[in-house]
Design a protein around this motif. Structure first.
Motif, PDB file in Angstrom:
ATOM      1  N   MET A  76       0.829  -1.209   0.000  1.00  0.00           N
ATOM      2  CA  MET A  76       0.000   0.000   0.000  1.00  0.00           C
ATOM      3  C   MET A  76       0.865   1.262   0.000  1.00  0.00           C
ATOM      4  O   MET A  76       0.552   2.230  -0.686  1.00  0.00           O
ATOM      5  CB  MET A  76      -0.954  -0.020   1.179  1.00  0.00           C
ATOM      6  N   ASP A  77       1.950   1.227   0.748  1.00  0.00           N
ATOM      7  CA  ASP A  77       2.873   2.374   0.760  1.00  0.00           C
ATOM      8  C   ASP A  77       3.510   2.557  -0.619  1.00  0.00           C
ATOM      9  O   ASP A  77       3.675   3.681  -1.096  1.00  0.00           O
ATOM     10  CB  ASP A  77       3.979   2.165   1.807  1.00  0.00           C
ATOM     11  N   ARG A  78       3.863   1.439  -1.235  1.00  0.00           N
ATOM     12  CA  ARG A  78       4.464   1.499  -2.572  1.00  0.00           C
ATOM     13  C   ARG A  78       3.484   2.172  -3.554  1.00  0.00           C
ATOM     14  O   ARG A  78       3.853   3.085  -4.293  1.00  0.00           O
ATOM     15  CB  ARG A  78       4.799   0.079  -3.057  1.00  0.00           C
ATOM     16  N   ASN A  81       3.068   5.977  -2.975  1.00  0.00           N
ATOM     17  CA  ASN A  81       4.178   6.803  -3.477  1.00  0.00           C
ATOM     18  C   ASN A  81       4.260   6.812  -4.993  1.00  0.00           C
ATOM     19  O   ASN A  81       4.489   7.847  -5.607  1.00  0.00           O
ATOM     20  CB  ASN A  81       5.506   6.304  -2.891  1.00  0.00           C
ATOM     21  N   LYS A  82       4.047   5.643  -5.576  1.00  0.00           N
ATOM     22  CA  LYS A  82       4.194   5.546  -7.033  1.00  0.00           C
ATOM     23  C   LYS A  82       3.123   6.362  -7.772  1.00  0.00           C
ATOM     24  O   LYS A  82       3.369   6.926  -8.821  1.00  0.00           O
ATOM     25  CB  LYS A  82       4.111   4.073  -7.450  1.00  0.00           C
ATOM     26  N   TYR A  83       1.903   6.401  -7.199  1.00  0.00           N
ATOM     27  CA  TYR A  83       0.803   7.032  -7.926  1.00  0.00           C
ATOM     28  C   TYR A  83       0.314   8.340  -7.299  1.00  0.00           C
ATOM     29  O   TYR A  83      -0.845   8.699  -7.457  1.00  0.00           O
ATOM     30  CB  TYR A  83      -0.334   6.017  -8.114  1.00  0.00           C
ATOM     31  N   ASP A  84       1.194   9.036  -6.588  1.00  0.00           N
ATOM     32  CA  ASP A  84       0.835  10.380  -6.136  1.00  0.00           C
ATOM     33  C   ASP A  84       1.284  11.360  -7.220  1.00  0.00           C
ATOM     34  O   ASP A  84       2.476  11.641  -7.360  1.00  0.00           O
ATOM     35  CB  ASP A  84       1.541  10.700  -4.807  1.00  0.00           C
ATOM     36  N   PRO A  85       0.341  11.893  -8.004  1.00  0.00           N
ATOM     37  CA  PRO A  85       0.730  12.700  -9.178  1.00  0.00           C
ATOM     38  C   PRO A  85       1.367  14.042  -8.810  1.00  0.00           C
ATOM     39  O   PRO A  85       1.855  14.748  -9.687  1.00  0.00           O
ATOM     40  CB  PRO A  85      -0.596  12.907  -9.924  1.00  0.00           C
ATOM     41  N   ILE A  91       5.800   8.266 -10.738  1.00  0.00           N
ATOM     42  CA  ILE A  91       5.686   7.993 -12.187  1.00  0.00           C
ATOM     43  C   ILE A  91       4.626   8.895 -12.827  1.00  0.00           C
ATOM     44  O   ILE A  91       4.796   9.365 -13.953  1.00  0.00           O
ATOM     45  CB  ILE A  91       5.386   6.491 -12.448  1.00  0.00           C
ATOM     46  N   LEU A  92       3.555   9.192 -12.076  1.00  0.00           N
ATOM     47  CA  LEU A  92       2.496  10.032 -12.651  1.00  0.00           C
ATOM     48  C   LEU A  92       2.958  11.478 -12.819  1.00  0.00           C
ATOM     49  O   LEU A  92       2.592  12.145 -13.794  1.00  0.00           O
ATOM     50  CB  LEU A  92       1.227   9.972 -11.789  1.00  0.00           C
ATOM     51  N   ASP A 105       5.854   1.422 -17.199  1.00  0.00           N
ATOM     52  CA  ASP A 105       5.931  -0.006 -16.859  1.00  0.00           C
ATOM     53  C   ASP A 105       4.564  -0.675 -17.029  1.00  0.00           C
ATOM     54  O   ASP A 105       3.547   0.012 -17.178  1.00  0.00           O
ATOM     55  CB  ASP A 105       6.429  -0.154 -15.416  1.00  0.00           C
ATOM     56  N   ASP A 106       4.549  -1.996 -16.994  1.00  0.00           N
ATOM     57  CA  ASP A 106       3.317  -2.779 -17.213  1.00  0.00           C
ATOM     58  C   ASP A 106       2.185  -2.369 -16.280  1.00  0.00           C
ATOM     59  O   ASP A 106       1.048  -2.184 -16.696  1.00  0.00           O
ATOM     60  CB  ASP A 106       3.583  -4.278 -16.944  1.00  0.00           C
ATOM     61  N   GLU A 107       2.516  -2.254 -14.993  1.00  0.00           N
ATOM     62  CA  GLU A 107       1.490  -1.958 -13.996  1.00  0.00           C
ATOM     63  C   GLU A 107       0.818  -0.610 -14.272  1.00  0.00           C
ATOM     64  O   GLU A 107      -0.413  -0.502 -14.255  1.00  0.00           O
ATOM     65  CB  GLU A 107       2.141  -1.929 -12.595  1.00  0.00           C
TER      66      GLU A 107
END
Ligand code: ADP
Ligand code: MG
Length: 354
Positions: A76-78, A81-85, A91-92, A105-107
């Motif tokens: 959930m932490d990952r 962080n990954k999808y906080d634009p 990445i966003l 990436d694929d995800e």
């Protein structure tokens, strides 16, 4: 002498038989107790702050619950962080500030592709490209603003018009071969389904560790069921009164997911008017067709995305909701601004034990 021996032997075998019976009864009692009382004793509760809210895991498993909880919360932490634009290293953020085609990436590709499909299915009520508007209204870093006592400002009509020009899911292009995305000026914000995605990942992690585990994961009111209570019973879930702290309905679930979008979680009040975080993509202003929308679906991503969409569509589009949403395995409970309740036909199946 021989007779005595035989008598002794008889007595001995009677004692042995009796002891065996006693032992057998104990074994049976132990097994029955273990089978019937194993699950309740095994429930463990875990809590963790992630996805901007408190996440609660309740799990009964023959596997190691502490390890499962650790893995779920790390995931959930990952995702957070990954999808906080609005965080520069996400990445966003990189995608939103890129020019032209941007390989992901694929995800990320799968998630954005899925979000765009929800946009099409809901005729744009769910729109994952409203990042500029969400930022303009101050909901991109809402928690920090709240804790700093920052004064919220209502954007001007011109600002909203400009942000609207650079929004809209139809602008996004996908290249399936290169796994590349072209945003054409919009900012992608997956806030309307990120929680659902994280809950679905939690479900997958728990089930991979133990297919038979049961319990649920809950994040800010959205729930993903892992399995029936004690392996057989319904979980009873209250639907919160959007204008109170009591429940206005109860649903019974053994599987699947339920999510609620409301105007009471993230909002600020200015000159007596409530401005909340769910934006009507048609106007650029917080939507006003409902005050709460609850959706029951097979999976947590659908429940999350469709609850946001139902909230935006509101009462005036009830016919659309009633006909289209159940076809997507989503049953709806909507509360209008004057606190009238609307339910899809299938929703009532979850209001009783059958
Ligand atoms: P919550 O996250 O409070 O449960 P939602 O699931 O309805 O509520 O998601 C709201 C979030 O979705 C907003 O904070 C924003 O990031 C994003 N969002 C706002 N308006 C829309 C919309 N019309 N479509 C899709 N996402 C939206
Ligand atoms: Mg949602």
């Amino acid at each position: 002498m021989r007779k005595r021996n035989r008598q002794d032997l008889n007595r001995f075998s009677k004692v042995a038989l009796f002891s065996l019976l006693v032992l057998l009864s104990i074994v049976v009692v132990v097994i029955v107790t273990a089978v019937f009382f194993r699950n309740p004793k095994m429930y463990k509760d875990f809590e963790h702050f992630s996805l901007g809210t408190y996440v609660h895991l309740k799990i009964a498993t023959k596997s190691n619950p502490d390890l499962i909880a650790k893995e779920i919360f790390a995931e959930m932490d990952r995702i957070t962080n990954k999808y906080d634009p609005y965080k520069k290293d996400s990445i966003l953020y990189k995608l939103n500030h890129s020019d032209g085609w941007f390989e992901v990436d694929d995800e990320t590709f799968a998630l954005i592709e899925l979000a765009l499909r929800y946009a099409k299915n809901t005729e744009g009520a769910f729109d994952p490209t409203l990042g500029r508007l969400i930022d303009l209204w101050g909901f991109s870093n809402f928690s920090e603003k709240l804790s700093n006592n920052t004064d919220f400002q209502i954007p001007s009509d011109i600002e909203i018009k400009n942000a609207l020009i650079n929004s809209g899911y139809e602008k996004v292009e996908l290249d399936y071969n290169r796994k590349a995305i072209k945003t054409n000026g919009v900012w992608i914000d997956l806030g309307g389904l990120a929680k659902g995605y994280a809950l679905e990942r939690a479900y997958q992690i728990a089930k991979a560790a133990d297919q038979e585990c049961n319990g649920f994961v809950e994040a800010g009111g959205d729930i993903r069921i892992l399995g029936p209570k004690f392996g057989k019973d319904f979980w009873i879930i209250g639907i919160r009164n959007p204008r109170g702290s009591d429940s206005i309905d109860y649903i019974y679930l053994k599987s699947g997911s339920v999510a609620t979008s409301g105007d009471y979680e993230r909002y600020f009040v200015k000159d007596g008017v409530r401005y909340h975080h769910i934006i009507d993509p048609k106007t650029g202003y917080p939507s006003n067709g409902a005050i709460s929308a609850t959706v029951i679906s097979n999976d947590a991503i659908s429940a999350d995305a469709f609850s946001t969409a139902a909230f935006v569509l509101g009462v005036k589009n009830w016919l659309f909701i009633r006909t289209v949403f159940p076809k997507n395995n989503s049953e709806v409970f909507l509360v209008s601004p004057d606190q009238e309740i609307y339910k899809t036909h299938g929703f009532t199946n979850y209001e009783k034990i059958y």
